[in-house]
Design an enzyme around this catalytic site. Sequence first.
Site, PDB file in Angstrom:
ATOM      1  CB  CYS A 135      -9.076   1.702   8.082  1.00  0.00           C
ATOM      2  SG  CYS A 135      -7.823   0.490   7.626  1.00  0.00           S
TER       3      CYS A 135
ATOM      4  CB  ILE B 121      14.451  -8.319  -1.290  1.00  0.00           C
ATOM      5  CG1 ILE B 121      15.769  -7.705  -1.776  1.00  0.00           C
ATOM      6  CG2 ILE B 121      13.305  -7.311  -1.437  1.00  0.00           C
ATOM      7  CD1 ILE B 121      15.764  -7.248  -3.230  1.00  0.00           C
TER       8      ILE B 121
ATOM      9  CB  VAL C  69     -15.910  -6.433   9.950  1.00  0.00           C
ATOM     10  CG1 VAL C  69     -14.785  -5.497  10.404  1.00  0.00           C
ATOM     11  CG2 VAL C  69     -17.234  -5.970  10.547  1.00  0.00           C
TER      12      VAL C  69
HETATM   13  P1  FAD Z   1      -0.107   1.133   2.341  1.00  0.00           P
HETATM   14  O1  FAD Z   1      -0.780   1.339   3.633  1.00  0.00           O
HETATM   15  O2  FAD Z   1      -0.793   1.592   1.125  1.00  0.00           O
HETATM   16  O3  FAD Z   1       1.300   1.844   2.419  1.00  0.00           O
HETATM   17  C1  FAD Z   1       2.180   1.823   1.344  1.00  0.00           C
HETATM   18  C2  FAD Z   1       2.985   3.108   1.355  1.00  0.00           C
HETATM   19  O4  FAD Z   1       4.119   2.921   0.529  1.00  0.00           O
HETATM   20  C3  FAD Z   1       2.230   4.285   0.765  1.00  0.00           C
HETATM   21  O5  FAD Z   1       2.158   5.342   1.703  1.00  0.00           O
HETATM   22  C4  FAD Z   1       3.044   4.688  -0.459  1.00  0.00           C
HETATM   23  O6  FAD Z   1       3.120   6.090  -0.629  1.00  0.00           O
HETATM   24  C5  FAD Z   1       4.415   4.131  -0.117  1.00  0.00           C
HETATM   25  N1  FAD Z   1       5.232   3.837  -1.300  1.00  0.00           N
HETATM   26  C6  FAD Z   1       4.851   3.121  -2.386  1.00  0.00           C
HETATM   27  N2  FAD Z   1       5.878   3.019  -3.250  1.00  0.00           N
HETATM   28  C7  FAD Z   1       6.923   3.678  -2.703  1.00  0.00           C
HETATM   29  C8  FAD Z   1       8.249   3.931  -3.121  1.00  0.00           C
HETATM   30  N3  FAD Z   1       8.721   3.473  -4.283  1.00  0.00           N
HETATM   31  N4  FAD Z   1       9.048   4.647  -2.313  1.00  0.00           N
HETATM   32  C9  FAD Z   1       8.586   5.121  -1.126  1.00  0.00           C
HETATM   33  N5  FAD Z   1       7.347   4.915  -0.683  1.00  0.00           N
HETATM   34  C10 FAD Z   1       6.516   4.198  -1.458  1.00  0.00           C
HETATM   35  N6  FAD Z   1      -8.197  -2.519   5.735  1.00  0.00           N
HETATM   36  C11 FAD Z   1      -8.814  -3.111   6.760  1.00  0.00           C
HETATM   37  O7  FAD Z   1      -8.339  -4.146   7.235  1.00  0.00           O
HETATM   38  N7  FAD Z   1      -9.957  -2.592   7.304  1.00  0.00           N
HETATM   39  C12 FAD Z   1     -10.502  -1.432   6.846  1.00  0.00           C
HETATM   40  O8  FAD Z   1     -11.517  -0.963   7.363  1.00  0.00           O
HETATM   41  C13 FAD Z   1      -9.877  -0.792   5.757  1.00  0.00           C
HETATM   42  N8  FAD Z   1     -10.392   0.348   5.253  1.00  0.00           N
HETATM   43  C14 FAD Z   1      -9.742   0.965   4.213  1.00  0.00           C
HETATM   44  C15 FAD Z   1     -10.277   2.142   3.705  1.00  0.00           C
HETATM   45  C16 FAD Z   1      -9.651   2.785   2.665  1.00  0.00           C
HETATM   46  C17 FAD Z   1     -10.241   4.035   2.104  1.00  0.00           C
HETATM   47  C18 FAD Z   1      -8.441   2.257   2.126  1.00  0.00           C
HETATM   48  C19 FAD Z   1      -7.745   2.961   1.007  1.00  0.00           C
HETATM   49  C20 FAD Z   1      -7.909   1.089   2.621  1.00  0.00           C
HETATM   50  C21 FAD Z   1      -8.561   0.434   3.667  1.00  0.00           C
HETATM   51  N9  FAD Z   1      -8.063  -0.762   4.182  1.00  0.00           N
HETATM   52  C22 FAD Z   1      -8.698  -1.376   5.226  1.00  0.00           C
HETATM   53  C23 FAD Z   1      -6.892  -1.410   3.581  1.00  0.00           C
HETATM   54  C24 FAD Z   1      -5.629  -1.089   4.347  1.00  0.00           C
HETATM   55  O9  FAD Z   1      -5.530   0.283   4.527  1.00  0.00           O
HETATM   56  C25 FAD Z   1      -4.444  -1.629   3.576  1.00  0.00           C
HETATM   57  O10 FAD Z   1      -4.605  -3.005   3.417  1.00  0.00           O
HETATM   58  C26 FAD Z   1      -3.129  -1.389   4.285  1.00  0.00           C
HETATM   59  O11 FAD Z   1      -2.925  -0.014   4.480  1.00  0.00           O
HETATM   60  C27 FAD Z   1      -1.981  -1.962   3.465  1.00  0.00           C
HETATM   61  O12 FAD Z   1      -0.779  -1.645   4.041  1.00  0.00           O
HETATM   62  P2  FAD Z   1       0.539  -1.548   3.171  1.00  0.00           P
HETATM   63  O13 FAD Z   1       1.616  -1.146   4.114  1.00  0.00           O
HETATM   64  O14 FAD Z   1       0.706  -2.744   2.363  1.00  0.00           O
HETATM   65  O15 FAD Z   1       0.247  -0.382   2.128  1.00  0.00           O
END
Ligand code: FAD
Length: 568
Positions: A55, A293, A345
């Site tokens: 974020c 899972i 937001v």
């Molecule tokens: P991620 O945070 O994407 O983490 C997933 C991780 O899994 C990654 O690091 C990836 O490398 C790893 N991975 C994937 N496949 C594999 C594999 N096969 N083996 C090993 N590792 C793997 N949300 C908000 O609520 N407010 C905000 O202001 C906001 N701003 C954002 C700004 C940006 C630029 C971005 C990109 C996102 C923003 N978000 C925001 C969204 C928020 O960051 C995501 O919703 C959140 O990070 C999701 O979490 P996650 O754990 O599902 O995925």
Amino acid sequence: MKNDLEEKRQPGKPRILIVGGVAGGASCAARARRLSEKAEIIMFERGFYVSFANCGLPYYVGGIITEEKNLLIATPELFRKRFNIEVRVLSEVRAVDREKREIEVRNSETSEVYRESYDALVLAPGAAPIRPPLPGIDLSGIFSLRTILDSRQIREWIAGRKAKRAVVVGGGFIGLETAENLARLGISVTIIEMLPQVMPPIDPEMAVLIQEHLVANGVSLRLGDGVAGFEQDSKGNTISVITKSGGRYVCDMVLLAIGVRPEVTLAKEAHLEIGLLGGIRVNDQMRTSDERIWAVGDAVEVRDFASGEWSLFPLAGPANRQGRIAADVILGREARFRGVQGTMVCKVFNIIVAATGMSEKTLNRRKLSGQEERYEKIYLHPGHHANYYPGAKPITMKLIFSTEDGRVLGAQAVGEEGVEKRIDVIALAIQRGATVFDLEEAELCYAPQFGAAKDPINIAGMIAANALRGDAPVAHWAYARPPESYVLDVREPHEFNLGHVEGANNIPLHTLRDRMGELPRDREILVYCGVGQRSYYASRALRLNGFSARNISGGMMTYNAERQAESR
Ligand code: FAD
């Protein structure tokens, strides 16, 4: 509380393996440790960093966050020392063998491939930026923003090329935040958005306020036009973004921010159930179609709290809560995810936009598919704190509620201050099934710097409750069509002369009681003013004097926003 994994099946050390080490994965790992000292917890991350602040990336691009290290919330070392959690970075999980309960991992540094067994596996692989197969999409200088590496590359490109013009494709929150940050660097920014509005989750007449603010801050907007392809000039210096309508925008860099797609490769190959929207299907305990899972975060489909529909909602709050819930369930607790309700937001230059619950667009779409919810909406434009205290800034709010029982269905707000506070209150109200009558009665903080004795939340509740009780029914501009309806403007003549609705009659509020004889008794009178407050007083006076009168919600301010949205 019984703990299946620890006590029954795996006496000793249950193994919890987690794929993905950012929001969902890291919160799951840390929570699991807080619930069990015995569990062996290993988190695999294919990138170099874990637990970083996605974020914050737009703000690192723009230089508000100055150091890359400030984006790192936790390091592998911290996980090891503080939580006794093993983190393996540069480790991609390539396959899941459900029968043997094993995963296959590849270390990208050493190329070693090995297997690890699990008692519980949590998939938190996130989502990937959408990159449609358009001509020229792979040209250098076309970026997505998802990882620290992406943001570093964008910064290096801007510095190396002395970039002066950027095109941002997509007017969602990542596009808007990045547009602001690029503009902050002195770059001239054009946003190209396929829809006729920016910020798709909110309604168009609310999005107009953001659009105006973007333009006022020097950002060019091209709405209602999709990108058809990209071309590079012969020297490789500039990129032209070609749009479907034939537009050509020459720039030094492009940011693609047209949304994300759940990362489901592993889940698909393991034959876990995938939903119709393309996310991993989970139940409310974040369990996939395999009982060993779990899956959390951007990769999963979740139920929309209000509509009950499956939805993709890739934001950090739900990812964190889901990670925690998965850990709870794995370690024997009865936690359940309540679903998402679209709370968001975003700040764009000096404007904050926030929303929660259903938009009018969503309600209308549901109506078309036969799931009608009878609703009413109101607009208001209160100050973010008491107007007598210096510095009050208006908030434009839209509240949507059920006409059956007054339940709050959704809210949107735009303004410079205090916006997110109001939406947060309403978000909890929606989650608790509260009504506009509850908002009317909500006891909220008040001192002149922070709010008002009647907070905007209370006022929204009062307007809505007054409408439902029949004390002050509201009308909307879409139906205020003189001469069929008698439209009455109760502002002062100088305000009326500056601009009014065609066919409207002007009787200022302070003369209304003396001039009621001029008003028709055989037709409904629709009353408006600047924002809806004076017209409320007028409509009450008229109703108490036997007229049929309704207040046009939001007044001229809403009228102007609606006309602009319609002209798109
Ligand atoms: P991620 O945070 O994407 O983490 C997933 C991780 O899994 C990654 O690091 C990836 O490398 C790893 N991975 C994937 N496949 C594999 C594999 N096969 N083996 C090993 N590792 C793997 N949300 C908000 O609520 N407010 C905000 O202001 C906001 N701003 C954002 C700004 C940006 C630029 C971005 C990109 C996102 C923003 N978000 C925001 C969204 C928020 O960051 C995501 O919703 C959140 O990070 C999701 O979490 P996650 O754990 O599902 O995925």
